[in-house]
Every structure is written in C-alpha cells, then in structure tokens.
Design a protein around this motif. Structure first.
Motif, PDB file in Angstrom:
ATOM      1  N   GLN A   3     -11.231   1.488 -10.283  1.00 48.02           N
ATOM      2  CA  GLN A   3     -10.327   0.935 -10.993  1.00 48.02           C
ATOM      3  C   GLN A   3      -9.257   1.265 -10.150  1.00 48.02           C
ATOM      4  N   LEU A   4      -8.085   0.365 -10.164  1.00 47.85           N
ATOM      5  CA  LEU A   4      -7.231   0.416  -8.542  1.00 47.85           C
ATOM      6  C   LEU A   4      -5.609   0.256  -9.190  1.00 47.85           C
ATOM      7  N   VAL A   5      -4.620   1.184  -9.249  1.00 49.91           N
ATOM      8  CA  VAL A   5      -3.557   0.602  -9.627  1.00 49.91           C
ATOM      9  C   VAL A   5      -2.593   1.085  -8.715  1.00 49.91           C
ATOM     10  N   GLU A   6      -1.793   0.898  -8.067  1.00 49.65           N
ATOM     11  CA  GLU A   6      -0.335   0.366  -6.586  1.00 49.65           C
ATOM     12  C   GLU A   6       0.608   0.858  -7.498  1.00 49.65           C
ATOM     13  N   SER A   7       1.045   1.991  -6.175  1.00 52.96           N
ATOM     14  CA  SER A   7       2.510   1.923  -6.562  1.00 52.96           C
ATOM     15  C   SER A   7       3.383   2.160  -5.660  1.00 52.96           C
ATOM     16  N   GLY A   8       4.839   2.197  -6.038  1.00 52.69           N
ATOM     17  CA  GLY A   8       5.811   3.137  -4.177  1.00 52.69           C
ATOM     18  C   GLY A   8       6.283   1.265  -4.021  1.00 52.69           C
ATOM     19  N   GLY A   9       5.981   0.605  -4.717  1.00 54.94           N
ATOM     20  CA  GLY A   9       7.392  -1.110  -3.922  1.00 54.94           C
ATOM     21  C   GLY A   9       8.137  -1.125  -4.078  1.00 54.94           C
ATOM     22  N   GLY A 102     -18.809  -0.265   4.661  1.00 54.96           N
ATOM     23  CA  GLY A 102     -19.067  -1.317   5.416  1.00 54.96           C
ATOM     24  C   GLY A 102     -18.108  -2.420   5.513  1.00 54.96           C
ATOM     25  N   ALA A 103     -17.119  -2.254   4.673  1.00 50.57           N
ATOM     26  CA  ALA A 103     -16.530  -3.726   3.648  1.00 50.57           C
ATOM     27  C   ALA A 103     -15.949  -3.818   5.224  1.00 50.57           C
ATOM     28  N   THR A 104     -15.891  -4.734   5.719  1.00 51.07           N
ATOM     29  CA  THR A 104     -14.388  -5.062   6.584  1.00 51.07           C
ATOM     30  C   THR A 104     -13.724  -5.949   5.819  1.00 51.07           C
ATOM     31  N   MET A 105     -14.549  -7.731   6.072  1.00 50.22           N
ATOM     32  CA  MET A 105     -13.999  -8.711   5.482  1.00 50.22           C
ATOM     33  C   MET A 105     -13.251  -8.502   3.961  1.00 50.22           C
ATOM     34  N   LYS A 106     -12.015  -9.258   3.542  1.00 51.31           N
ATOM     35  CA  LYS A 106     -11.797  -9.513   2.530  1.00 51.31           C
ATOM     36  C   LYS A 106     -12.911 -10.040   1.277  1.00 51.31           C
ATOM     37  N   ALA A 107     -13.765 -10.839   1.618  1.00 45.91           N
ATOM     38  CA  ALA A 107     -14.510 -11.340   0.673  1.00 45.91           C
ATOM     39  C   ALA A 107     -15.339  -9.943   0.167  1.00 45.91           C
ATOM     40  N   ASP A 108     -15.609  -8.575   1.037  1.00 47.98           N
ATOM     41  CA  ASP A 108     -16.721  -7.411   0.867  1.00 47.98           C
ATOM     42  C   ASP A 108     -15.765  -6.599  -0.110  1.00 47.98           C
ATOM     43  N   PHE A 109     -14.452  -6.643  -0.408  1.00 45.45           N
ATOM     44  CA  PHE A 109     -14.038  -6.146  -0.975  1.00 45.45           C
ATOM     45  C   PHE A 109     -14.129  -6.410  -2.610  1.00 45.45           C
ATOM     46  N   GLY A 110     -14.354  -5.951  -4.192  1.00 49.09           N
ATOM     47  CA  GLY A 110     -14.933  -6.484  -5.149  1.00 49.09           C
ATOM     48  C   GLY A 110     -14.149  -6.210  -6.343  1.00 49.09           C
ATOM     49  N   SER A 111     -13.156  -4.561  -6.235  1.00 51.04           N
ATOM     50  CA  SER A 111     -12.121  -4.631  -6.343  1.00 51.04           C
ATOM     51  C   SER A 111     -10.651  -4.301  -6.450  1.00 51.04           C
ATOM     52  N   TRP A 112      -9.966  -4.655  -7.673  1.00 52.14           N
ATOM     53  CA  TRP A 112      -8.841  -5.272  -6.364  1.00 52.14           C
ATOM     54  C   TRP A 112      -7.751  -4.492  -7.017  1.00 52.14           C
ATOM     55  N   GLY A 113      -6.622  -3.824  -7.521  1.00 52.73           N
ATOM     56  CA  GLY A 113      -5.687  -3.412  -7.491  1.00 52.73           C
ATOM     57  C   GLY A 113      -4.575  -4.997  -8.406  1.00 52.73           C
ATOM     58  N   GLN A 114      -2.983  -4.744  -9.212  1.00 59.13           N
ATOM     59  CA  GLN A 114      -2.450  -5.252  -9.626  1.00 59.13           C
ATOM     60  C   GLN A 114      -1.368  -5.977  -8.610  1.00 59.13           C
ATOM     61  N   GLY A 115      -1.548  -5.103  -7.655  1.00 60.07           N
ATOM     62  CA  GLY A 115      -0.262  -5.294  -6.435  1.00 60.07           C
ATOM     63  C   GLY A 115       0.669  -5.034  -6.458  1.00 60.07           C
ATOM     64  N   THR A 116       1.682  -4.917  -5.369  1.00 53.00           N
ATOM     65  CA  THR A 116       2.903  -4.299  -5.194  1.00 53.00           C
ATOM     66  C   THR A 116       4.078  -4.597  -4.843  1.00 53.00           C
ATOM     67  N   GLN A 117       4.975  -5.033  -5.081  1.00 57.16           N
ATOM     68  CA  GLN A 117       5.541  -5.927  -4.457  1.00 57.16           C
ATOM     69  C   GLN A 117       6.089  -5.139  -3.301  1.00 57.16           C
ATOM     70  N   VAL A 118       7.000  -5.485  -1.693  1.00 58.80           N
ATOM     71  CA  VAL A 118       7.650  -5.075  -0.880  1.00 58.80           C
ATOM     72  C   VAL A 118       8.291  -6.128  -0.216  1.00 58.80           C
ATOM     73  N   THR A 119       9.845  -5.039  -0.179  1.00 60.14           N
ATOM     74  CA  THR A 119      10.742  -6.917   0.158  1.00 60.14           C
ATOM     75  C   THR A 119      11.856  -6.085   1.245  1.00 60.14           C
ATOM     76  N   VAL A 120      11.552  -6.380   2.568  1.00 64.90           N
ATOM     77  CA  VAL A 120      12.120  -6.005   3.788  1.00 64.90           C
ATOM     78  C   VAL A 120      12.987  -6.903   4.219  1.00 64.90           C
ATOM     79  N   SER A 121      14.314  -6.449   4.156  1.00 62.54           N
ATOM     80  CA  SER A 121      16.181  -7.453   4.384  1.00 62.54           C
ATOM     81  C   SER A 121      16.424  -6.982   5.975  1.00 62.54           C
ATOM     82  N   SER A 122      17.182  -8.116   6.168  1.00 65.63           N
ATOM     83  CA  SER A 122      17.600  -7.810   7.494  1.00 65.63           C
ATOM     84  C   SER A 122      18.126  -7.088   7.871  1.00 65.63           C
TER      85      SER A 122
END
Length: 122
Positions: A3-9, A102-122
């Motif tokens: 189980q994965l939980v992201e933070s910090g975006g 040894g996983a390298t490709m996206k399809a090799d990763f079976g567990s994912w977090g919910q995601g965190t938004q990062v926004t960079v403005s110019s």
C-alpha cells in the motif's frame, strides 16, 4: 500486498523545489523496485525515476536527470522524490509505484498510490 500513500505535492514557481513522499506498507520491501511516475493532462503516464529498495540503485528519465533525486528511508519505509529547478513542463499528477525487483516499465509495477498534484507556473 503493498500500500502506497503519496504526499507533498503543491503549487510552485519555476525554479523552485518540492519534495514528494510516499509511505509504503508491506511485509518486506527487499524484493521490490520502487518508482515515481507522472501523468500530465491529456498525456500518458510516464516514467520519472526508480530505485531498487535493497541496493539503492537508481534510474532517471532523461527529462529529470540532474534535477530530481529519488531516495528511500530504509527505517521509515518511505520513498522520496526531491524535485529541484522545477519547470512548467513538470506539471503533472505524480504517482509512486511498487514492482518486483528489476521492474523498469510501467506495466511491471503492480501497486500504485493515489497520486499527488504538482503544478509549476512560469
């Protein structure tokens, strides 16, 4: 089961820094490669960086090499992504992921977090 939980975006100006964290729950991570991926609006989810948990070996996408650093705290079971010199094109939802060693490709990763938004403005 991992189980994965992201933070910090968040929202920053170009040139600034952010650090993402990913808390990892698993019986043992010694058989895993951990990764960061990102998905911008209207685009495919893409690889950012990976780290082999037991060895600390890292790989980076060319687009972030020299600006981003992936690391892990072995004792805290936490994965990090330090992002420096951020650019508007780094804007995306960032996901942490776990795959067998040894996983390298996206399809090799079976567990994912919910995601965190990062926004960079110019």
């Amino acid at each position: 089961q991992v189980q994965l939980v992201e933070s910090g975006g968040g929202s920053v100006q170009a040139g600034e820094s952010l650090r993402l964290s990913c808390g990892v729950s698993a019986r043992t991570l010694n058989r895993y490669t951990m990764g960061w991926f990102r998905q911008a609006p209207g685009k495919e989810r893409e690889f950012v960086a990976t780290i082999t948990w037991i060895s600390g070996r890292t790989y980076y996408a060319d687009s972030v090499k020299g600006r981003f650093t992936i690391s892990r705290d072995y004792a805290k079971n936490t994965l990090y992504l330090q992002m420096d010199s951020l650019k508007p094109e780094d804007t995306a939802v960032y996901y942490c992921a776990a795959g067998l060693i040894g996983a390298t490709m996206k399809a090799d990763f079976g567990s994912w977090g919910q995601g965190t938004q990062v926004t960079v403005s110019s």
